[in-house]
Design a protein around this motif. Structure first.
Motif, PDB file in Angstrom:
ATOM      1  N   MET A  93       0.831  -1.199   0.000  1.00  0.00           N
ATOM      2  CA  MET A  93       0.000   0.000   0.000  1.00  0.00           C
ATOM      3  C   MET A  93       0.866   1.251   0.000  1.00  0.00           C
ATOM      4  SD  MET A  93      -3.194  -0.909   2.552  1.00  0.00           S
ATOM      5  CE  MET A  93      -2.198  -1.636   3.853  1.00  0.00           C
ATOM      6  N   ASP A  94       0.368   2.281  -0.657  1.00  0.00           N
ATOM      7  CA  ASP A  94       1.096   3.543  -0.722  1.00  0.00           C
ATOM      8  C   ASP A  94       1.018   4.281   0.606  1.00  0.00           C
ATOM      9  OD1 ASP A  94       1.819   3.229  -3.390  1.00  0.00           O
ATOM     10  OD2 ASP A  94      -0.055   4.116  -4.112  1.00  0.00           O
ATOM     11  N   HIS A  95       2.074   5.026   0.886  1.00  0.00           N
ATOM     12  CA  HIS A  95       2.137   5.828   2.107  1.00  0.00           C
ATOM     13  C   HIS A  95       2.187   7.306   1.723  1.00  0.00           C
ATOM     14  CE1 HIS A  95       2.932   2.528   5.067  1.00  0.00           C
ATOM     15  NE2 HIS A  95       3.311   1.917   3.959  1.00  0.00           N
ATOM     16  N   PHE A  96       1.212   8.058   2.197  1.00  0.00           N
ATOM     17  CA  PHE A  96       1.141   9.494   1.936  1.00  0.00           C
ATOM     18  C   PHE A  96       1.495  10.242   3.212  1.00  0.00           C
ATOM     19  CE2 PHE A  96      -1.403   7.544  -1.273  1.00  0.00           C
ATOM     20  CZ  PHE A  96      -1.278   8.349  -2.392  1.00  0.00           C
ATOM     21  N   ALA A  97       2.181  11.369   3.031  1.00  0.00           N
ATOM     22  CA  ALA A  97       2.573  12.155   4.203  1.00  0.00           C
ATOM     23  C   ALA A  97       2.636  13.633   3.856  1.00  0.00           C
ATOM     24  CB  ALA A  97       3.922  11.691   4.738  1.00  0.00           C
ATOM     25  N   VAL A  98       2.113  14.427   4.765  1.00  0.00           N
ATOM     26  CA  VAL A  98       2.284  15.881   4.719  1.00  0.00           C
ATOM     27  C   VAL A  98       3.219  16.216   5.875  1.00  0.00           C
ATOM     28  CG1 VAL A  98       1.124  18.113   4.908  1.00  0.00           C
ATOM     29  CG2 VAL A  98      -0.050  16.194   3.804  1.00  0.00           C
ATOM     30  N   THR A  99       4.357  16.839   5.573  1.00  0.00           N
ATOM     31  CA  THR A  99       5.383  17.039   6.588  1.00  0.00           C
ATOM     32  C   THR A  99       5.739  18.514   6.715  1.00  0.00           C
ATOM     33  OG1 THR A  99       6.293  14.860   6.009  1.00  0.00           O
ATOM     34  CG2 THR A  99       7.663  16.307   7.366  1.00  0.00           C
ATOM     35  N   ASN A 100       5.494  19.079   7.906  1.00  0.00           N
ATOM     36  CA  ASN A 100       5.851  20.472   8.225  1.00  0.00           C
ATOM     37  C   ASN A 100       5.436  21.439   7.119  1.00  0.00           C
ATOM     38  OD1 ASN A 100       7.066  19.657  10.668  1.00  0.00           O
ATOM     39  ND2 ASN A 100       8.983  19.179   9.612  1.00  0.00           N
ATOM     40  N   LEU A 101       4.232  21.274   6.643  1.00  0.00           N
ATOM     41  CA  LEU A 101       3.786  22.024   5.477  1.00  0.00           C
ATOM     42  C   LEU A 101       3.219  23.394   5.857  1.00  0.00           C
ATOM     43  CD1 LEU A 101       3.194  21.830   2.349  1.00  0.00           C
ATOM     44  CD2 LEU A 101       0.853  21.286   3.034  1.00  0.00           C
ATOM     45  N   THR A 102       3.758  24.427   5.220  1.00  0.00           N
ATOM     46  CA  THR A 102       3.174  25.768   5.284  1.00  0.00           C
ATOM     47  C   THR A 102       2.786  26.149   3.862  1.00  0.00           C
ATOM     48  OG1 THR A 102       4.488  26.410   7.204  1.00  0.00           O
ATOM     49  CG2 THR A 102       3.555  28.189   5.873  1.00  0.00           C
ATOM     50  N   PHE A 103       1.482  26.382   3.669  1.00  0.00           N
ATOM     51  CA  PHE A 103       0.951  26.639   2.327  1.00  0.00           C
ATOM     52  C   PHE A 103       0.088  27.887   2.340  1.00  0.00           C
ATOM     53  CE2 PHE A 103      -2.546  26.352  -0.700  1.00  0.00           C
ATOM     54  CZ  PHE A 103      -1.880  26.131  -1.899  1.00  0.00           C
ATOM     55  N   ALA A 104       0.250  28.728   1.313  1.00  0.00           N
ATOM     56  CA  ALA A 104      -0.566  29.934   1.154  1.00  0.00           C
ATOM     57  C   ALA A 104      -0.951  30.051  -0.310  1.00  0.00           C
ATOM     58  CB  ALA A 104       0.194  31.171   1.612  1.00  0.00           C
ATOM     59  N   TYR A 105      -1.986  30.846  -0.573  1.00  0.00           N
ATOM     60  CA  TYR A 105      -2.426  31.024  -1.955  1.00  0.00           C
ATOM     61  C   TYR A 105      -1.516  31.978  -2.727  1.00  0.00           C
ATOM     62  CZ  TYR A 105      -6.662  28.438  -0.883  1.00  0.00           C
ATOM     63  OH  TYR A 105      -7.544  27.449  -0.529  1.00  0.00           O
ATOM     64  N   ALA A 106      -0.696  32.766  -2.009  1.00  0.00           N
ATOM     65  CA  ALA A 106       0.292  33.641  -2.639  1.00  0.00           C
ATOM     66  C   ALA A 106       1.420  33.872  -1.644  1.00  0.00           C
ATOM     67  CB  ALA A 106      -0.344  34.977  -3.049  1.00  0.00           C
ATOM     68  N   GLU A 107       2.565  34.305  -2.158  1.00  0.00           N
ATOM     69  CA  GLU A 107       3.733  34.498  -1.290  1.00  0.00           C
ATOM     70  C   GLU A 107       3.450  35.471  -0.160  1.00  0.00           C
ATOM     71  OE1 GLU A 107       6.475  33.088  -0.920  1.00  0.00           O
ATOM     72  OE2 GLU A 107       7.025  32.059  -2.768  1.00  0.00           O
ATOM     73  N   ASP A 108       2.676  36.537  -0.466  1.00  0.00           N
ATOM     74  CA  ASP A 108       2.417  37.563   0.539  1.00  0.00           C
ATOM     75  C   ASP A 108       1.082  37.371   1.253  1.00  0.00           C
ATOM     76  OD1 ASP A 108       0.893  38.061  -1.668  1.00  0.00           O
ATOM     77  OD2 ASP A 108       1.289  40.222  -1.754  1.00  0.00           O
ATOM     78  N   ALA A 109       0.437  36.211   1.039  1.00  0.00           N
ATOM     79  CA  ALA A 109      -0.862  35.937   1.667  1.00  0.00           C
ATOM     80  C   ALA A 109      -0.656  35.159   2.963  1.00  0.00           C
ATOM     81  CB  ALA A 109      -1.751  35.150   0.721  1.00  0.00           C
ATOM     82  N   PRO A 110      -1.597  35.273   3.904  1.00  0.00           N
ATOM     83  CA  PRO A 110      -1.478  34.486   5.143  1.00  0.00           C
ATOM     84  C   PRO A 110      -1.599  33.000   4.829  1.00  0.00           C
ATOM     85  CG  PRO A 110      -3.622  35.555   5.010  1.00  0.00           C
ATOM     86  CD  PRO A 110      -2.796  36.127   3.906  1.00  0.00           C
ATOM     87  N   PRO A 111      -0.904  32.155   5.574  1.00  0.00           N
ATOM     88  CA  PRO A 111      -0.936  30.717   5.276  1.00  0.00           C
ATOM     89  C   PRO A 111      -2.288  30.091   5.580  1.00  0.00           C
ATOM     90  CG  PRO A 111       0.281  31.124   7.305  1.00  0.00           C
ATOM     91  CD  PRO A 111      -0.020  32.467   6.711  1.00  0.00           C
ATOM     92  N   ILE A 112      -2.655  29.127   4.757  1.00  0.00           N
ATOM     93  CA  ILE A 112      -3.853  28.328   5.008  1.00  0.00           C
ATOM     94  C   ILE A 112      -3.510  27.234   6.029  1.00  0.00           C
ATOM     95  CG2 ILE A 112      -5.625  26.880   3.970  1.00  0.00           C
ATOM     96  CD1 ILE A 112      -5.655  29.815   3.082  1.00  0.00           C
TER      97      ILE A 112
END
Length: 469
Positions: free
Chosen positions: A1-20
């Motif tokens: 089975m495949d193993h999926f992982a999200v690790t220490n992720l910081t994501f925003a819709y734009a560089e200057d936007a607040p993170p989601i």
């Protein structure tokens, strides 16, 4: 089975936007059934798109961290390679269709995996049988109801054979029986084929005993909070509408009959929509509810007599009719005309039939009650599904046509948003004496706002709650 992982992720819709999401770490256990909950706009759809590798390729910026499958960043894989690992069902099923019929759509999806024709045929027959869709094989997709399209879109996803299946509000337009059946099918798939399922939903009914892990997307802390599946509510019987005595109204139909191709949907129906009251139109997927709305808004041919103020509908020009009878579409973006959310509301205000009621102050108050004030400067098409629904309903209420037909206006709404929309809808209908009829498969939290219920079944439209005038 495949193993999926999200690790220490910081994501925003734009560089200057607040993170989601801020330093999010999440690794679903392979072969489990996982449920995501959280308010509209909190980031549920965003997380699913990150897991599917659609972000950041098609939007947003990963400022730190990574999303991997078997230790490989998923966004680096080619689409056909990703499909072997992960498949996603979007909120709007029509976005996944590229062909004319159900069979052609399934063939197209599987051909992109470079499978042999015999394997394609085998998978198609298996998934149509498993999801009880064989009778739809040769149906044109555009003739299917929203709920039927959702089931076909799910079939396309399952046919890919991916180990991770992501489902974004998959039951928003599906009737109660279909929802129960699809949940059972997904659980069977998880158990027998060891699929990992991650499903985002606002309606928590029916999940008790099926879910292995329950997560709440916390938009304030920009992370996931794990909760106990034991907190999921048990299934409760459908609450009936407590019908009220009905008033008269301007829109009526007599001996109304509708067909799709050679298939009759409604036979000799008659009713007068009451003014100042809110009604529920119920019925199974494919019964003809959306087709009825299309006929009443003169987007589909019908037999019989439809009248407004006792004048035949066909005596009105289409532009005149549109000023009397309006529809809130199932797919919110189909209703938008302007790019920015604030411009959408401004356009409705400019053309409102009740400008003294819909003042700038009242519109601002309504937007605040719907928790839209902070996103009015955003692109309407980039809002979450729930935010789009709230914007769509508000813009149509501001327009203020005397008759308002709402087709699944509550899809994708969390409970707080649902109550806010219904309260605003009820108040506006009462204050402006509108005739409003709502199609909704969701009953919890909805029926207490309804004054009457029409049921469409076996080609008959019957008043089952409410006392006719």
């Amino acid at each position: 089975m495949d193993h999926f992982a999200v690790t220490n992720l910081t994501f925003a819709y734009a560089e200057d936007a607040p993170p989601i999401f801020q330093e999010l770490t999440f690794a679903p256990e392979p072969g489990t059934f996982n449920l995501l909950t959280g308010p509209s706009g909190s980031g549920k759809s965003t997380l699913l798109k990150l897991l599917a590798g659609l972000y950041p390729q098609y939007g947003g910026v990963i400022q730190s961290g990574e999303v991997t499958v078997n230790d490989t960043e998923i966004s680096t894989l080619q689409p056909f390679q990703r499909a072997a690992h992960v498949a996603m069902l979007f909120q709007n099923p029509s976005r996944q269709f590229a062909m004319r019929t159900v069979l052609e759509q399934l063939q197209f999806a599987l051909a992109n995996l470079q499978l042999s024709p015999p394997e394609i045929d085998r998978r198609i027959q298996t998934v149509l049988t498993d999801l009880h869709l064989t009778q739809f094989t040769h149906r044109a997709l555009e003739t299917l109801s929203g709920g039927e399209q959702q089931r076909v879109a799910l079939a396309s996803v399952l046919a890919l054979g991916s180990s991770l299946i992501l489902l974004d509000e998959p039951f928003a337009n599906v009737d109660a029986a279909g929802r129960t059946q699809l949940l059972a099918d997904l659980k069977t798939l998880q158990r027998t084929q060891h699929k990992t399922i991650i499903l985002a939903d606002h309606d928590l009914s029916g999940y008790a005993g099926l879910v292995d892990q329950l997560y709440h997307v916390d938009g304030t802390q920009r992370t996931l909070l794990q909760e106990s599946p034991a907190a999921l509510p048990a299934t409760t019987p459908a609450t009936p509408v407590q019908g009220q005595p009905l008033t008269t109204g301007p829109l009526a139909w007599h001996d109304l009959s509708l067909t799709v191709g050679d298939r009759p949907l409604i036979t000799a129906a008659q009713f007068t929509l009451p003014a100042g009251q809110l009604g529920l139109l119920s019925g199974d997927n494919g019964a003809g509810k959306s087709t009825l709305f299309a006929a009443l808004t003169r987007q589909r041919r019908y037999a019989g007599d439809v009248r407004y103020q006792d004048r035949p509908a066909k005596q009105y020009k289409l532009k005149q009719w549109a000023l009397q009878v309006a529809e809130v579409y199932q797919n919110s973006p189909d209703q938008f005309i302007r790019i920015q959310a604030s411009d959408e509301l401004a356009l409705s205000a400019q053309h409102s039939l009740h400008p003294t009621y819909w003042t700038a102050e009242r519109i601002a108050q309504a937007a605040a009650r719907l928790n839209l004030a902070a996103v009015l400067d955003h692109v309407s098409y980039a809002l979450s599904g729930g935010q789009q629904k709230k914007l769509q309903v508000l813009s149509m209420l501001i327009m203020g046509q005397p008759v308002l037909l709402l087709d699944e206006p509550f899809a994708g709404l969390d409970q707080a948003s649902l109550q806010a929309v219904l309260t605003l809808l009820q108040q506006t209908v009462h204050d402006l004496q509108l005739s409003a009829l709502v199609v909704s498969h969701q009953r919890q939290g909805v029926v207490s706002f309804m004054d009457y219920e029409l049921r469409l079944a076996d080609q008959q439209l019957q008043l089952i709650a409410g006392e006719a005038a």
